[in-house]
Design a protein around this motif. Structure first.
Motif, PDB file in Angstrom:
ATOM      1  N   GLU A  65      31.233  21.529  44.506  1.00  0.00           N
ATOM      2  CA  GLU A  65      31.854  22.745  45.024  1.00  0.00           C
ATOM      3  C   GLU A  65      32.627  23.499  43.947  1.00  0.00           C
ATOM      4  OE1 GLU A  65      34.665  19.303  46.213  1.00  0.00           O
ATOM      5  OE2 GLU A  65      32.498  19.696  46.100  1.00  0.00           O
ATOM      6  N   VAL A  66      32.645  24.830  44.100  1.00  0.00           N
ATOM      7  CA  VAL A  66      33.392  25.721  43.217  1.00  0.00           C
ATOM      8  C   VAL A  66      34.525  26.334  44.025  1.00  0.00           C
ATOM      9  CG1 VAL A  66      33.317  27.827  41.826  1.00  0.00           C
ATOM     10  CG2 VAL A  66      31.391  26.229  41.778  1.00  0.00           C
ATOM     11  N   THR A  67      35.745  26.216  43.528  1.00  0.00           N
ATOM     12  CA  THR A  67      36.921  26.740  44.225  1.00  0.00           C
ATOM     13  C   THR A  67      37.307  28.090  43.639  1.00  0.00           C
ATOM     14  OG1 THR A  67      37.732  24.482  44.593  1.00  0.00           O
ATOM     15  CG2 THR A  67      39.318  26.277  44.873  1.00  0.00           C
ATOM     16  N   LYS A  68      37.441  29.086  44.503  1.00  0.00           N
ATOM     17  CA  LYS A  68      37.858  30.421  44.079  1.00  0.00           C
ATOM     18  C   LYS A  68      39.340  30.596  44.373  1.00  0.00           C
ATOM     19  CE  LYS A  68      36.831  35.358  44.662  1.00  0.00           C
ATOM     20  NZ  LYS A  68      35.963  36.355  45.340  1.00  0.00           N
ATOM     21  N   ILE A  69      40.093  30.988  43.363  1.00  0.00           N
ATOM     22  CA  ILE A  69      41.542  31.134  43.488  1.00  0.00           C
ATOM     23  C   ILE A  69      41.941  32.545  43.086  1.00  0.00           C
ATOM     24  CG2 ILE A  69      43.779  30.281  42.659  1.00  0.00           C
ATOM     25  CD1 ILE A  69      42.374  27.596  42.134  1.00  0.00           C
ATOM     26  N   ASP A  70      42.639  33.251  43.990  1.00  0.00           N
ATOM     27  CA  ASP A  70      43.075  34.622  43.713  1.00  0.00           C
ATOM     28  C   ASP A  70      44.217  34.622  42.708  1.00  0.00           C
ATOM     29  OD1 ASP A  70      41.230  35.734  45.475  1.00  0.00           O
ATOM     30  OD2 ASP A  70      42.576  35.558  47.195  1.00  0.00           O
ATOM     31  N   LEU A  71      44.178  35.579  41.787  1.00  0.00           N
ATOM     32  CA  LEU A  71      45.212  35.723  40.766  1.00  0.00           C
ATOM     33  C   LEU A  71      45.760  37.144  40.805  1.00  0.00           C
ATOM     34  CD1 LEU A  71      43.380  34.012  37.757  1.00  0.00           C
ATOM     35  CD2 LEU A  71      44.972  32.951  39.368  1.00  0.00           C
ATOM     36  N   THR A  72      47.076  37.276  40.623  1.00  0.00           N
ATOM     37  CA  THR A  72      47.729  38.576  40.627  1.00  0.00           C
ATOM     38  C   THR A  72      48.477  38.771  39.319  1.00  0.00           C
ATOM     39  OG1 THR A  72      48.013  38.531  43.035  1.00  0.00           O
ATOM     40  CG2 THR A  72      49.405  40.050  41.803  1.00  0.00           C
ATOM     41  N   GLY A  73      48.309  39.956  38.741  1.00  0.00           N
ATOM     42  CA  GLY A  73      49.057  40.267  37.529  1.00  0.00           C
ATOM     43  C   GLY A  73      48.495  39.586  36.295  1.00  0.00           C
ATOM     44  N   VAL A  74      49.324  39.463  35.270  1.00  0.00           N
ATOM     45  CA  VAL A  74      48.918  38.856  34.007  1.00  0.00           C
ATOM     46  C   VAL A  74      49.027  37.344  34.133  1.00  0.00           C
ATOM     47  CG1 VAL A  74      49.340  38.738  31.530  1.00  0.00           C
ATOM     48  CG2 VAL A  74      49.803  40.863  32.764  1.00  0.00           C
ATOM     49  N   VAL A  75      47.886  36.664  34.088  1.00  0.00           N
ATOM     50  CA  VAL A  75      47.850  35.212  34.198  1.00  0.00           C
ATOM     51  C   VAL A  75      47.092  34.662  33.000  1.00  0.00           C
ATOM     52  CG1 VAL A  75      47.085  33.236  35.564  1.00  0.00           C
ATOM     53  CG2 VAL A  75      47.941  35.292  36.708  1.00  0.00           C
ATOM     54  N   TYR A  76      47.691  33.701  32.320  1.00  0.00           N
ATOM     55  CA  TYR A  76      47.071  33.073  31.168  1.00  0.00           C
ATOM     56  C   TYR A  76      46.700  31.637  31.500  1.00  0.00           C
ATOM     57  CZ  TYR A  76      49.099  37.035  28.686  1.00  0.00           C
ATOM     58  OH  TYR A  76      49.442  38.299  28.284  1.00  0.00           O
ATOM     59  N   ASP A  77      45.718  31.113  30.782  1.00  0.00           N
ATOM     60  CA  ASP A  77      45.323  29.725  30.978  1.00  0.00           C
ATOM     61  C   ASP A  77      46.297  28.800  30.257  1.00  0.00           C
ATOM     62  OD1 ASP A  77      42.636  28.083  31.861  1.00  0.00           O
ATOM     63  OD2 ASP A  77      43.647  27.149  30.165  1.00  0.00           O
TER      64      ASP A  77
END
Length: 399
Positions: free
Chosen positions: A132-144
């Motif tokens: 399975e692949v999990t999709k996660i919503d991100l808001t704004g500037v997000v870095y790894d």
């Protein structure tokens, strides 16, 4: 910047019905992080010694930066490799200007492995061994998480500087952690790579502290966290694909490995008459180690016969003590050459936890040294990995 950023984030959080304003706020947040030009050169490599606070060396860390391109967009490819009993490695591709993450592959041997792909407004996460692949919503500037070491080198660090950072970590199911990077002072540090005046940068929440040089390079000179300290040992530059060289001045030998591998020469407080060099592959697939010491330190019979030496080590050495249920394959003994000198090799089977594994060893006498090369790998990986290990054994040279 910090106050403006907080205001827009508050708008997004507290006024979900204001669709037009939220769209404008998200556009600002996605492009607002002020970064300095990249302070490194293409192919730069930072090597750090990992130590206990007492100063005892326990491992090695390496951070590499190479330029690249993704669909016509200039990128930086960031690689990290840490070793301290276990291995941790990562590869992150980011947009060159904005440093926004494109893709990350992160592996910690004792925890797991994850692959993260980034798109506008979300990340897709896939754990190794799962479909399975999990999709996660991100808001704004997000870095790894795995680009933070280099990201902080591009911040406009100065006395009293502070900035919010939103960090996505793929291992553990995928979470965004909000941190604050804050310059809390300046210090001059003397490390193996030299003397540097540094900004001391503290990351809230995770209780980690970093020291970055105040010069134009913004080198990571020191970090502290998790009970360990890392200090800058060397700064080098290599083109992508260039082989990695190891030179041991104490025992006069050298080794060569692929460019994305790493060597670790640990402190050997129990046996000063022997060098133990761990050879680390980027995926952490196997355990590879070379022991080199003076031939005169061997017991008399072993100095005359490679087979006698190998059998003595199998019976009484570390292998029989550490490798559970070790059984040597009788038909696997073979004569071979190492650096123009006679050598002998053999294969054995053992168990680690619930996993069946294979061990492969090469013993050789040089002009002055006696060397052993040991490879330990899972049954499914051994056959494909052995040729890579053999190439390193063949690269061995003695003065």
């Amino acid at each position: 910047y910090a106050e403006a950023n907080a205001a827009f984030e508050k708008l997004v959080k507290d006024y979900p019905d204001q669709k037009d304003l939220i769209a404008l706020a998200n556009k600002y947040l996605a492009d607002a992080m002020p970064l300095m030009p990249a302070p490194w050169v293409d192919g730069e490599e930072l090597q750090l010694d990992l130590k206990f606070p007492t100063g005892y060396k326990i491992g090695t860390a390496c951070y590499r930066v190479n330029s690249g391109e993704n669909n016509g967009v200039k990128t930086w490819r960031l690689a990290s490799h840490l070793y301290a009993v276990t291995q941790q490695s990562s590869r992150v591709e980011v947009q060159a200007e904005s440093f926004k993450p494109i893709h990350c592959h992160w592996r910690i041997n004792l925890i797991g492995e994850v692959d993260v792909s980034y798109s506008h407004g979300y990340a897709e996460l896939k754990m190794a061994g799962k479909d399975e692949v999990t999709k996660i919503d991100l808001t704004g500037v997000v870095y790894d998480n795995e680009e933070v070491i280099e990201l902080m080198r591009r911040l406009p660090l100065a006395p009293d500087y502070k900035a919010p950072l939103h960090i996505f970590t793929g291992l553990g199911g995928g979470n965004v952690i909000s941190l604050e990077a804050k310059v809390t002072g300046e210090e001059t540090l003397d490390v193996p790579a030299g003397s540097f005046n540094c900004y001391k940068v503290e990351l809230s929440m995770v209780r980690q502290t970093f020291w970055y040089s105040t010069d134009t390079h913004h080198y990571l000179v020191k970090f502290q966290g998790g009970g360990a300290v890392g200090v800058l040992a060397a700064v080098t530059q290599r083109k992508a694909g260039d082989p990695l060289q190891y030179q041991d001045a104490a025992f006069g030998f050298s080794l060569t490995a692929p460019g994305d591998w790493m060597f670790h020469r640990g402190d050997n407080k129990d046996d000063k008459g022997k060098a133990a060099v761990v050879i680390l592959d980027p995926e952490g697939i196997a355990t590879s180690i070379v022991h080199v010491g003076s031939r005169t330190n061997l017991w008399p019979e072993a100095q005359k016969s490679l087979r006698a030496w190998a059998e003595k080590e199998i019976a009484d050495g570390e292998g029989s003590k550490i490798l559970k249920d070790l059984v040597i394959r009788p038909e696997s003994w073979k004569d071979r050459m190492v650096a123009g000198k006679p050598g002998i090799s053999f294969i054995g089977d053992f168990v680690e936890g619930d996993e069946k594994k294979i061990g492969y060893a090469v013993f050789t006498f040089g002009n002055n040294n006696a060397a052993t090369f040991v490879l330990l790998a899972g049954t499914k990986d051994f056959e494909a990995f052995q040729p890579k290990f053999e190439a390193i054994v063949d690269s061995y040279k003695e003065k």
